[in-house]
Write a protein that holds these residues in place. Structure first.
Motif, PDB file in Angstrom:
ATOM      1  N   ILE A  41       0.826  -1.196   0.000  1.00 57.09           N
ATOM      2  CA  ILE A  41       0.000   0.000   0.000  1.00 57.09           C
ATOM      3  C   ILE A  41       0.868   1.256   0.000  1.00 57.09           C
ATOM      4  O   ILE A  41       1.838   1.357   0.766  1.00 57.09           O
ATOM      5  N   ASP A  42       0.525   2.185  -0.888  1.00 51.49           N
ATOM      6  CA  ASP A  42       1.166   3.501  -0.916  1.00 51.49           C
ATOM      7  C   ASP A  42       0.650   4.279   0.290  1.00 51.49           C
ATOM      8  O   ASP A  42      -0.525   4.641   0.358  1.00 51.49           O
ATOM      9  N   SER A  43       1.519   4.531   1.272  1.00 48.83           N
ATOM     10  CA  SER A  43       1.094   5.155   2.521  1.00 48.83           C
ATOM     11  C   SER A  43       0.592   6.580   2.335  1.00 48.83           C
ATOM     12  O   SER A  43      -0.189   7.081   3.142  1.00 48.83           O
ATOM     13  N   THR A  44       1.009   7.232   1.268  1.00 43.67           N
ATOM     14  CA  THR A  44       0.578   8.625   1.048  1.00 43.67           C
ATOM     15  C   THR A  44      -0.809   8.698   0.414  1.00 43.67           C
ATOM     16  O   THR A  44      -1.539   9.665   0.619  1.00 43.67           O
ATOM     17  N   LYS A  45      -1.168   7.668  -0.355  1.00 44.01           N
ATOM     18  CA  LYS A  45      -2.448   7.680  -1.055  1.00 44.01           C
ATOM     19  C   LYS A  45      -3.448   6.646  -0.510  1.00 44.01           C
ATOM     20  O   LYS A  45      -4.642   6.735  -0.792  1.00 44.01           O
ATOM     21  N   LEU A  50       2.157   0.670  -7.158  1.00 40.38           N
ATOM     22  CA  LEU A  50       2.522   0.182  -8.484  1.00 40.38           C
ATOM     23  C   LEU A  50       4.028   0.244  -8.671  1.00 40.38           C
ATOM     24  O   LEU A  50       4.715   1.077  -8.084  1.00 40.38           O
ATOM     25  N   GLY A  51       4.543  -0.652  -9.493  1.00 36.46           N
ATOM     26  CA  GLY A  51       5.969  -0.656  -9.779  1.00 36.46           C
ATOM     27  C   GLY A  51       6.282  -1.597 -10.919  1.00 36.46           C
ATOM     28  O   GLY A  51       5.391  -2.246 -11.478  1.00 36.46           O
ATOM     29  N   LYS A  52       7.555  -1.673 -11.289  1.00 32.87           N
ATOM     30  CA  LYS A  52       7.967  -2.543 -12.377  1.00 32.87           C
ATOM     31  C   LYS A  52       8.002  -3.998 -11.919  1.00 32.87           C
ATOM     32  O   LYS A  52       8.548  -4.325 -10.867  1.00 32.87           O
ATOM     33  N   VAL A  53       7.395  -4.848 -12.733  1.00 35.27           N
ATOM     34  CA  VAL A  53       7.350  -6.280 -12.462  1.00 35.27           C
ATOM     35  C   VAL A  53       7.913  -7.023 -13.663  1.00 35.27           C
ATOM     36  O   VAL A  53       7.535  -6.732 -14.808  1.00 35.27           O
ATOM     37  N   THR A  54       8.828  -7.959 -13.428  1.00 36.58           N
ATOM     38  CA  THR A  54       9.410  -8.744 -14.517  1.00 36.58           C
ATOM     39  C   THR A  54       8.589 -10.008 -14.726  1.00 36.58           C
ATOM     40  O   THR A  54       8.418 -10.812 -13.805  1.00 36.58           O
TER      41      THR A  54
END
Length: 236
Positions: A41-45, A50-54
């Motif tokens: 969880i994005d603590s600010t939002k 989300l991020g890069k996934v291989t």
């Protein structure tokens, strides 16, 4: 109800999970994909991070990031020190229990015996049972409990260790409750509080499902989804 009708109902009950699996396995062009649980969880939002996934084919995409079950160092029923290497490259089912439990634990362990038997010959599937009463449940107690439920060595691990490590793993790894209520004079079932949930974890250490370990039908769903997950890996 006639004997013939009873037999028909029993046969239908046994066939439905198998037919559903066969349909998912062979009858659809796009195989069923299991959800992933416990996103970061994005603590600010307050939203999934989300991020890069291989991907398995080497491509990088932007997708939801998920929590992984953290590393651990515990002791099994044979008194051996074990860590996350016992589940490396494997699908596993985890639960929390204690050997003196007289309520839900026997039901959960009986269902896990059934899961073990179904995947007895598949080394890619293992089981981990963590004791929430580690001060009592030392290897000797775990060994006797494992024998009672016909646990296969190297297939079904019963784990103990420090209470801090196990409770942190339960609450911050699997996000399941684990509480020592401190009732020293009462029955053990009044002292230790833990979840009845079984947790399905994939080869990457990401949770793929939660199931009521006291409910045969929900454990049937677990069995089905293990098979689906094995099928997904077989296509990679």
């Amino acid at each position: 109800m006639t004997t013939t009708r009873k037999a028909g109902i029993l046969l239908a009950t046994l066939l439905v999970p198998a037919l559903l699996y066969l349909f998912l396995r062979f009858g659809t062009e796009n195989h069923y994909v299991l959800p992933r649980y416990l996103p970061k969880i994005d603590s600010t939002k307050g939203e999934p991070l989300l991020g890069k996934v291989t991907l398995t084919d080497g491509r990088e995409v932007v997708d939801t990031l998920y929590n992984h079950i953290p590393p651990f160092k515990l002791i099994d029923q044979d008194g051996k020190a074990v860590d996350q290497s016992i589940v490396k490259g494997k699908i596993y089912v985890a639960d929390f229990f204690f050997t003196r439990c007289g309520t839900i634990c026997p039901k959960i362990s009986s269902q896990l015996t059934r899961v073990q038997d179904i995947f007895r010959n598949n080394p890619s599937v293992v089981l981990l049972s963590h004791s929430v009463d580690p001060e009592h449940d030392r290897p000797q107690q775990l060994k006797a409990y494992a024998k009672k439920y016909e646990a296969i060595p190297g297939k079904w691990y019963f784990l103990t260790g420090s209470k801090e490590d196990i409770y942190n793993l339960a609450m911050h790894g699997y996000y399941l409750p684990a509480v020592d209520a401190g009732v020293k004079e009462g029955k053990p079932d009044e002292t230790f509080i833990h979840s009845e949930k079984l947790v399905l974890v994939d080869k990457e250490g990401i949770v793929r499902g939660f199931y009521d370990g006291t409910d045969k039908e929900d454990v049937d769903r677990l069995v089905l989804e293990i098979r689906v997950l094995l099928d997904i890996y077989s296509k990679e």
